[in-house]
Enzyme design. Structure first.
Site, PDB file in Angstrom:
ATOM      1  CB  SER A 141      -0.746   0.136   1.365  1.00 20.58           C
ATOM      2  OG  SER A 141      -1.775  -1.263   1.073  1.00 20.58           O
ATOM      3  NE  ARG A 330     -29.607 -14.967   1.909  1.00 21.18           N
ATOM      4  CZ  ARG A 330     -29.168 -16.306   1.742  1.00 21.18           C
ATOM      5  NH1 ARG A 330     -30.552 -17.227   1.848  1.00 21.18           N
ATOM      6  NH2 ARG A 330     -28.078 -17.127   2.069  1.00 21.18           N
ATOM      7  CD  GLU A 421      -3.875  -1.949  -9.728  1.00 19.55           C
ATOM      8  OE1 GLU A 421      -3.583  -1.613  -9.911  1.00 19.55           O
ATOM      9  OE2 GLU A 421      -2.435  -2.616 -10.601  1.00 19.55           O
TER      10      GLU A 421
HETATM   11  C1  LIG Z   1      -4.134  -8.001 -29.034  1.00 22.25           C
HETATM   12  C2  LIG Z   1      -4.656  -7.708 -27.590  1.00 22.25           C
HETATM   13  C3  LIG Z   1      -5.112  -8.674 -26.988  1.00 22.25           C
HETATM   14  C4  LIG Z   1      -5.231  -8.297 -25.931  1.00 22.25           C
HETATM   15  C5  LIG Z   1      -4.993  -9.098 -24.868  1.00 22.25           C
HETATM   16  C6  LIG Z   1      -6.461  -8.846 -23.703  1.00 22.25           C
HETATM   17  C7  LIG Z   1      -5.752  -8.983 -22.066  1.00 22.25           C
HETATM   18  C8  LIG Z   1      -6.570  -9.047 -21.098  1.00 22.25           C
HETATM   19  C9  LIG Z   1      -6.300  -7.094 -20.722  1.00 22.25           C
HETATM   20  C10 LIG Z   1      -6.618  -6.384 -20.236  1.00 22.25           C
HETATM   21  C11 LIG Z   1      -6.700  -7.775 -18.691  1.00 22.25           C
HETATM   22  C12 LIG Z   1      -7.328  -6.876 -17.081  1.00 22.25           C
HETATM   23  C13 LIG Z   1      -6.104  -6.590 -16.841  1.00 22.25           C
HETATM   24  C14 LIG Z   1      -6.445  -6.582 -14.880  1.00 22.25           C
HETATM   25  C15 LIG Z   1      -5.269  -7.656 -13.901  1.00 22.25           C
HETATM   26  C16 LIG Z   1      -5.701  -7.242 -13.220  1.00 22.25           C
HETATM   27  C17 LIG Z   1      -4.583  -8.314 -12.353  1.00 22.25           C
HETATM   28  C18 LIG Z   1      -4.168  -6.962 -11.142  1.00 22.25           C
HETATM   29  C19 LIG Z   1      -3.044  -7.373 -10.485  1.00 22.25           C
HETATM   30  C20 LIG Z   1      -2.148  -6.685  -9.388  1.00 22.25           C
HETATM   31  C21 LIG Z   1      -1.515  -5.614  -9.908  1.00 22.25           C
HETATM   32  C22 LIG Z   1      -1.415  -4.637  -8.597  1.00 22.25           C
HETATM   33  O1  LIG Z   1      -1.846  -5.114  -7.339  1.00 22.25           O
HETATM   34  S1  LIG Z   1      -0.337  -3.727  -8.785  1.00 22.25           S
HETATM   35  C23 LIG Z   1       0.197  -2.633  -7.265  1.00 22.25           C
HETATM   36  C24 LIG Z   1      -1.071  -2.043  -6.758  1.00 22.25           C
HETATM   37  N1  LIG Z   1      -0.608  -1.521  -5.432  1.00 22.25           N
HETATM   38  C25 LIG Z   1      -1.460  -0.208  -4.813  1.00 22.25           C
HETATM   39  O2  LIG Z   1      -2.943  -0.156  -5.972  1.00 22.25           O
HETATM   40  C26 LIG Z   1      -0.724   0.485  -3.530  1.00 22.25           C
HETATM   41  C27 LIG Z   1      -1.798   1.326  -3.131  1.00 22.25           C
HETATM   42  N2  LIG Z   1      -0.540   2.601  -3.077  1.00 22.25           N
HETATM   43  C28 LIG Z   1      -1.456   3.917  -3.701  1.00 22.25           C
HETATM   44  O3  LIG Z   1      -1.810   3.851  -5.150  1.00 22.25           O
HETATM   45  C29 LIG Z   1      -0.666   4.451  -3.024  1.00 22.25           C
HETATM   46  O4  LIG Z   1       0.347   4.877  -2.297  1.00 22.25           O
HETATM   47  C30 LIG Z   1      -1.757   6.115  -2.247  1.00 22.25           C
HETATM   48  C31 LIG Z   1      -3.154   5.912  -3.353  1.00 22.25           C
HETATM   49  C32 LIG Z   1      -1.765   5.294  -0.851  1.00 22.25           C
HETATM   50  C33 LIG Z   1      -1.533   7.152  -1.767  1.00 22.25           C
HETATM   51  O5  LIG Z   1      -0.081   7.132  -0.862  1.00 22.25           O
HETATM   52  P1  LIG Z   1       0.346   8.284  -0.119  1.00 22.25           P
HETATM   53  O6  LIG Z   1       1.845   8.440   0.395  1.00 22.25           O
HETATM   54  O7  LIG Z   1      -0.574   8.773   0.924  1.00 22.25           O
HETATM   55  O8  LIG Z   1       0.863   8.993  -0.701  1.00 22.25           O
HETATM   56  P2  LIG Z   1       1.497  10.096  -2.021  1.00 22.25           P
HETATM   57  O9  LIG Z   1       2.391   9.164  -2.812  1.00 22.25           O
HETATM   58  O10 LIG Z   1       2.289  10.994  -0.866  1.00 22.25           O
HETATM   59  O11 LIG Z   1       0.654  11.103  -3.338  1.00 22.25           O
HETATM   60  C34 LIG Z   1      -0.504  12.066  -2.527  1.00 22.25           C
HETATM   61  C35 LIG Z   1      -0.941  12.668  -3.789  1.00 22.25           C
HETATM   62  O12 LIG Z   1      -1.466  11.950  -4.605  1.00 22.25           O
HETATM   63  C36 LIG Z   1      -2.543  11.811  -5.576  1.00 22.25           C
HETATM   64  N3  LIG Z   1      -2.789   9.968  -5.676  1.00 22.25           N
HETATM   65  C37 LIG Z   1      -2.398   8.773  -5.308  1.00 22.25           C
HETATM   66  N4  LIG Z   1      -1.853   8.269  -5.861  1.00 22.25           N
HETATM   67  C38 LIG Z   1      -2.643   8.827  -6.994  1.00 22.25           C
HETATM   68  C39 LIG Z   1      -3.058   8.478  -8.646  1.00 22.25           C
HETATM   69  N5  LIG Z   1      -3.033   6.764  -8.586  1.00 22.25           N
HETATM   70  N6  LIG Z   1      -3.527   8.477  -8.642  1.00 22.25           N
HETATM   71  C40 LIG Z   1      -4.034  10.330  -8.852  1.00 22.25           C
HETATM   72  N7  LIG Z   1      -3.070  10.428  -7.880  1.00 22.25           N
HETATM   73  C41 LIG Z   1      -2.800  10.649  -6.799  1.00 22.25           C
HETATM   74  C42 LIG Z   1      -3.065  11.506  -3.733  1.00 22.25           C
HETATM   75  O13 LIG Z   1      -4.794  12.008  -3.937  1.00 22.25           O
HETATM   76  C43 LIG Z   1      -2.151  12.937  -2.763  1.00 22.25           C
HETATM   77  O14 LIG Z   1      -3.039  14.257  -3.716  1.00 22.25           O
HETATM   78  P3  LIG Z   1      -2.745  15.692  -2.544  1.00 22.25           P
HETATM   79  O15 LIG Z   1      -3.847  15.266  -1.561  1.00 22.25           O
HETATM   80  O16 LIG Z   1      -1.645  15.529  -2.281  1.00 22.25           O
HETATM   81  O17 LIG Z   1      -3.392  16.340  -3.095  1.00 22.25           O
HETATM   82  C1  FAD Z   2      -3.835 -12.077  -6.383  1.00 24.92           C
HETATM   83  C2  FAD Z   2      -2.964 -10.589  -6.347  1.00 24.92           C
HETATM   84  C3  FAD Z   2      -1.868 -10.199  -7.701  1.00 24.92           C
HETATM   85  C4  FAD Z   2      -0.773  -9.119  -7.142  1.00 24.92           C
HETATM   86  N1  FAD Z   2      -0.412  -8.212  -8.052  1.00 24.92           N
HETATM   87  C5  FAD Z   2       0.147  -8.126  -8.611  1.00 24.92           C
HETATM   88  C6  FAD Z   2       1.269  -6.962  -9.763  1.00 24.92           C
HETATM   89  O1  FAD Z   2       1.364  -7.757 -10.170  1.00 24.92           O
HETATM   90  N2  FAD Z   2       1.545  -6.492  -8.887  1.00 24.92           N
HETATM   91  C7  FAD Z   2       2.517  -5.978  -7.790  1.00 24.92           C
HETATM   92  O2  FAD Z   2       3.536  -4.645  -7.939  1.00 24.92           O
HETATM   93  N3  FAD Z   2       1.350  -5.823  -7.066  1.00 24.92           N
HETATM   94  C8  FAD Z   2       0.976  -6.910  -6.833  1.00 24.92           C
HETATM   95  N4  FAD Z   2      -0.048  -7.548  -6.104  1.00 24.92           N
HETATM   96  C9  FAD Z   2       0.476  -6.655  -4.454  1.00 24.92           C
HETATM   97  C10 FAD Z   2      -1.180  -5.595  -4.099  1.00 24.92           C
HETATM   98  O3  FAD Z   2      -1.176  -5.210  -4.839  1.00 24.92           O
HETATM   99  C11 FAD Z   2      -0.660  -5.458  -2.667  1.00 24.92           C
HETATM  100  O4  FAD Z   2      -1.398  -6.592  -1.620  1.00 24.92           O
HETATM  101  C12 FAD Z   2      -1.636  -4.293  -2.314  1.00 24.92           C
HETATM  102  O5  FAD Z   2      -1.167  -3.228  -2.733  1.00 24.92           O
HETATM  103  C13 FAD Z   2      -2.405  -3.989  -0.842  1.00 24.92           C
HETATM  104  O6  FAD Z   2      -0.883  -3.763  -0.011  1.00 24.92           O
HETATM  105  P1  FAD Z   2      -0.228  -4.267   1.111  1.00 24.92           P
HETATM  106  O7  FAD Z   2      -0.041  -6.067   0.575  1.00 24.92           O
HETATM  107  O8  FAD Z   2       1.029  -3.942   1.574  1.00 24.92           O
HETATM  108  O9  FAD Z   2      -1.715  -4.975   1.979  1.00 24.92           O
HETATM  109  P2  FAD Z   2      -0.676  -3.789   3.907  1.00 24.92           P
HETATM  110  O10 FAD Z   2      -1.657  -2.735   3.535  1.00 24.92           O
HETATM  111  O11 FAD Z   2       0.220  -4.643   4.503  1.00 24.92           O
HETATM  112  O12 FAD Z   2      -2.092  -4.550   3.989  1.00 24.92           O
HETATM  113  C14 FAD Z   2      -2.876  -4.698   5.412  1.00 24.92           C
HETATM  114  C15 FAD Z   2      -3.747  -4.330   6.423  1.00 24.92           C
HETATM  115  O13 FAD Z   2      -3.399  -3.052   6.572  1.00 24.92           O
HETATM  116  C16 FAD Z   2      -4.486  -1.968   6.337  1.00 24.92           C
HETATM  117  N5  FAD Z   2      -4.260  -0.865   5.925  1.00 24.92           N
HETATM  118  C17 FAD Z   2      -3.099  -0.554   5.506  1.00 24.92           C
HETATM  119  N6  FAD Z   2      -2.450   1.496   5.098  1.00 24.92           N
HETATM  120  C18 FAD Z   2      -3.665   1.149   5.892  1.00 24.92           C
HETATM  121  C19 FAD Z   2      -3.633   2.098   6.501  1.00 24.92           C
HETATM  122  N7  FAD Z   2      -2.704   3.752   6.312  1.00 24.92           N
HETATM  123  N8  FAD Z   2      -4.795   3.356   7.105  1.00 24.92           N
HETATM  124  C20 FAD Z   2      -5.768   1.995   7.181  1.00 24.92           C
HETATM  125  N9  FAD Z   2      -5.469   0.618   7.294  1.00 24.92           N
HETATM  126  C21 FAD Z   2      -4.301   0.333   6.280  1.00 24.92           C
HETATM  127  C22 FAD Z   2      -5.016  -2.906   4.893  1.00 24.92           C
HETATM  128  O14 FAD Z   2      -6.388  -2.348   5.101  1.00 24.92           O
HETATM  129  C23 FAD Z   2      -5.094  -3.894   5.495  1.00 24.92           C
HETATM  130  O15 FAD Z   2      -6.355  -4.618   6.773  1.00 24.92           O
HETATM  131  C24 FAD Z   2      -1.254  -8.904  -6.415  1.00 24.92           C
HETATM  132  C25 FAD Z   2      -1.696  -8.828  -5.386  1.00 24.92           C
HETATM  133  C26 FAD Z   2      -2.514  -9.693  -5.267  1.00 24.92           C
HETATM  134  C27 FAD Z   2      -3.387 -10.733  -3.825  1.00 24.92           C
END
Ligand SMILES: CCCCCCCC/C=C\CCCCCCCCC/C=C/C(=O)SCCNC(=O)CCNC(=O)[C@H](O)C(C)(C)COP(=O)(O)OP(=O)(O)OC[C@H]1O[C@@H](n2cnc3c(N)ncnc32)[C@H](O)[C@@H]1OP(=O)(O)O
Ligand code: FAD
Length: 661
Positions: A141, A330, A421
């Site tokens: 996260s 439900r 995500e």
């Molecule tokens: C020929 C063609 C063939 C085609 C075939 C098709 C194939 C199929 C195609 C598609 C298939 C589908 C694809 C999808 C598959 C999905 C699989 C899922 C796999 C999973 C992947 C992952 O999980 S990747 C990792 C994801 N990780 C996270 O999501 C991390 C979560 N954390 C965060 O996003 C951020 O860190 C957080 C939002 C918590 C911010 O933390 P913080 O430290 O507070 O933030 P900071 O960096 O200081 O920034 C603050 C500032 O920025 C603003 N902000 C934050 N995030 C965003 C953003 N995303 N965009 C814009 N702005 C953002 C935030 O609001 C703050 O703003 P201000 O308050 O300062 O104004």
């Molecule tokens: C099936 C799967 C596929 C994935 N694919 C990818 C990928 O392709 N690429 C990639 O980079 N990542 C991938 N991920 C990782 C995924 O993006 C992270 O697991 C996700 O963003 C959550 O982060 P974390 O695991 O650090 O959870 P954590 O942040 O450790 O969450 C643990 C708990 O803490 C709580 N928590 C954390 N922060 C706070 C806060 N500030 N305030 C209150 N509660 C909080 C959460 O709500 C949760 O209950 C994948 C994960 C899964 C499960």
């Protein structure tokens, strides 16, 4: 024989027209229909043994299917739209999802024109296969907390990518474990000892000749995940770097650049665009939620119409379980939610395309709203869908627990969407921040626009009271919207007031975070309700189609109103009497939808192959199919099971003193 024929005859609307509404357009319907049949009729895409395969076998089979799908796409000259439908109906998570869904979009969104020109043609031809390597063992996260480093070496004009700690190991990226040759790797940029935050880098991980990891790269799969089959078709991976060198031009440099002499330059685009791929994928996840939910609802609805328990009169048939009001209470809100999420998904895709066009014209004004909407709706729709799939399993009683119902695997594949995500709570806190910022700016003359424009009516909404006098008044869209707006604004204002009591705002935000999450949910539910109502303002052809959608919209908002009655009553917008009238209207709508329920799920146009469920099969011939499937289970290959002679017979034949007792 069609055991659901009587149900289908009851339908009061044109199912074919509803299919078009569901698909989004006639063209989309035709493409979807054609491709779904193509996949269903191709033995190469069979999936019925998936839950019984061991991991290695399962994974190899996924590799085979992905290669076969790619071949079909080429042989049939499928368009991008058709290819994406093919992936959808093949219905198996694979490394290709991350390649097309995140690796390619990351390069497109964050790469310069030159970088796109170099890398995209290779990726499009799948001559390289990529993943999105952001999350680490210690941080997911908190993206700012990532530990992998990318240190610029001015001597060689390279970045040195390094994993300094165990917790900096990349952990989770899909496709990384066994397949990806490249990754977009997120790391802290360090130049001359100075840190410049998190940036994306294209890093080659494996040899394009023998697939072995390149020097300094340690990579593998992180192991089995929840459920049989399910997401275990994906090779989520672990990755460590030991001072791996890449050329300077492999840092994605659209947002910021590092020059040959080691100067860090920020372009005029906001640094948050580094997070742009996540915004894109969150939007696709919202668009997909309605598909997963509608699939579970199809199974539960068809089975609820087939299944009978109790209530036989004079030896007649027992009651179909779908006729129990508890079953309807439900099931029907889930059916309504599937439609609601479809329409909000369509709208969010529009919003995403709009913000993308604006960004290209250097207009960044709508980025915060796009972030809040994608984050909030991703959270709301995936939570409701995961809970909804599990509810559908329970709605199918004991048989829902069988893998052959399709529901356990669907749940296991879907539930990580609540985490990936962006963890759903973490994302709602982002929405809450956006709301608090909006409230704090209300007096500044800055007019709230888009999904927060209702905040501009704050004075009216704080004082207004619900005017509902009879149950049917709850069918007036203006009345409903005002109720949801008043609730959302009052919850946000209440949080803002409580926050202002803290001298340290961050401390206050942490202390009040549970309330803030609830305010964020209220805001997101308002968006879904308002987009459903907007949809109904459009011209919707077909006999009875609009009326059914109106009933479903009513069920969606009245169910929410009932479930969150406490919020609505606490904000004094409603009286308990008006809340009770809402519930009366909700029951009336269940009665209206009941004869149409099976036809409403037929409108999703899912093939039996896609549903993968005996309980949900189109003809409703559930019992013989369940019976036959049981006998086909490998455990029934032999009458006496393996292990009997070793472990069971000795027990039966033992001569213990206690046997006399
Ligand atoms: C020929 C063609 C063939 C085609 C075939 C098709 C194939 C199929 C195609 C598609 C298939 C589908 C694809 C999808 C598959 C999905 C699989 C899922 C796999 C999973 C992947 C992952 O999980 S990747 C990792 C994801 N990780 C996270 O999501 C991390 C979560 N954390 C965060 O996003 C951020 O860190 C957080 C939002 C918590 C911010 O933390 P913080 O430290 O507070 O933030 P900071 O960096 O200081 O920034 C603050 C500032 O920025 C603003 N902000 C934050 N995030 C965003 C953003 N995303 N965009 C814009 N702005 C953002 C935030 O609001 C703050 O703003 P201000 O308050 O300062 O104004
Ligand atoms: C099936 C799967 C596929 C994935 N694919 C990818 C990928 O392709 N690429 C990639 O980079 N990542 C991938 N991920 C990782 C995924 O993006 C992270 O697991 C996700 O963003 C959550 O982060 P974390 O695991 O650090 O959870 P954590 O942040 O450790 O969450 C643990 C708990 O803490 C709580 N928590 C954390 N922060 C706070 C806060 N500030 N305030 C209150 N509660 C909080 C959460 O709500 C949760 O209950 C994948 C994960 C899964 C499960």
């Amino acid at each position: 024989m069609d055991y659901l024929a009587d149900e289908r005859k009851k339908a009061e609307f044109d199912v074919d027209e509803m299919k078009i509404v569901w698909a989004g357009s006639r063209h989309a319907f035709e493409v979807s229909d054609r491709i779904s049949k193509l996949v269903a009729n191709d033995p190469g895409f069979r999936k019925d043994t998936r839950t019984m395969l061991a991991r290695k076998e399962l994974f190899k089979n996924t590799l085979r299917k992905a290669a076969y799908a790619w071949k079909r796409i080429h042989d049939l000259h499928l368009s991008e739209e058709e290819a994406s439908r093919l992936r959808f109906y093949v219905d198996e998570p694979a490394y290709t999802d991350l390649h097309w869904g995140m690796f390619v979009p990351a390069i497109k969104g964050q790469g310069t024109d030159e970088q796109q020109k170099k890398w995209l043609p290779l990726a499009y031809k799948m001559q390289i296969i990529g993943c999105y390597a952001q999350t680490e063992l210690g941080h997911g996260s908190n993206v700012q907390g990532l530990e992998t480093t990318a240190t610029f070496d001015p001597q060689t004009d390279e970045f040195v990518i390094h994993s300094p700690t165990l917790t900096s190991s990349k952990w989770w990226p899909g496709g990384l474990g066994k397949v990806s040759t490249h990754g977009v790797v997120y790391a802290r940029l360090i130049i001359n000892g100075e840190e410049h935050g998190i940036h994306g880098f294209i890093v080659q991980l494996r040899s394009l000749e023998d697939h072995l990891p390149l020097p300094g790269v340690t990579v593998g799969d992180i192991g089995m995940k929840f459920g049989n089959g399910a997401y275990n078709t994906m090779d989520n991976g672990v990755l460590r770097f030991d001072h791996v060198r890449i050329p300077r031009n492999q840092m994605l440099m659209r947002v910021s650049q590092v020059t040959r002499d080691g100067k860090y330059k920020q372009s005029d685009v906001p640094r948050q665009l580094v997070y742009g791929t996540m915004v894109y994928v969150r939007q696709t996840i919202v668009a997909d939620a309605s598909c997963a939910l509608s699939r579970a609802v199809t199974i539960a609805t068809r089975y609820s119409a087939v299944r009978r328990q109790f209530g036989s009169q004079n030896g007649g048939p027992e009651t179909q379980v779908i006729d129990y009001k508890t079953q309807q209470n439900r099931l029907f809100p889930l059916l309504a939610s599937a439609y609601a999420f479809k329409f909000v998904g369509e709208w969010l895709t529009w919003l995403y395309n709009d913000v993308t066009q604006r960004l290209q014209a250097s207009d960044f004004s709508t980025l915060p709203e796009a972030h809040a909407c994608t984050a909030g709706l991703k959270s709301l729709t995936t939570t409701a869908t995961a809970d909804g799939i599990e509810e559908c399993r329970k709605l199918c009683g004991g048989h829902g627990y069988l893998c052959s119902s399709g529901l356990p695997e669907l749940f296991a594949v879907y539930v990580p969407a609540c985490t990936y995500e962006g963890d759903n709570t973490v994302l709602l806190l982002q929405v809450a921040r956006f709301l608090m910022k909006t409230v704090s700016q209300l007096g500044s003359g800055k007019k709230p626009l888009g999904t927060i424009s209702y905040m501009g009516k704050i004075e009216h909404l704080m004082q207004s009271r619900c005017t509902v006098q009879k149950a049917e008044d709850w069918l007036k869209p203006s009345q409903v919207l005002e109720a949801f707006e008043a609730r959302a604004v009052k919850m946000a204002v209440s949080c803002a007031k409580n926050l202002s009591k803290f001298t340290n705002p961050e401390e206050g935000f942490a202390e009040l975070s549970a309330d803030l999450v609830e305010a964020a949910v209220a805001h997101c539910q308002l968006i879904v309700v308002s987009k459903f109502i907007d949809k109904l303002q459009q011209d919707i052809p077909g006999k009875g189609v609009k009326q059914q959608l109106e009933a479903l919209c009513g069920i969606y908002y009245l169910y929410l109103l009932h479930k969150h009655q406490g919020d609505f009553l606490a904000t004094s917008y409603l009286t308990p009497k008006q809340a009770a009238l809402a519930n009366d209207q909700l029951r009336a709508l269940y009665t209206k939808v009941r004869p149409n329920a099976v036809a409403l799920v037929d409108s999703f146009n899912y093939t039996d192959h896609f549903l993968g469920s005996i309980l949900g099969c189109y003809d409703g011939n559930v019992y013989p199919k369940l019976y036959d499937a049981a006998w086909k289970d490998p455990l029934n290959d032999s009458v006496v099971p393996e292990g009997y002679h070793e472990y069971v017979r000795p027990l039966l034949k033992q001569q213990l003193h206690t046997a006399k007792l």
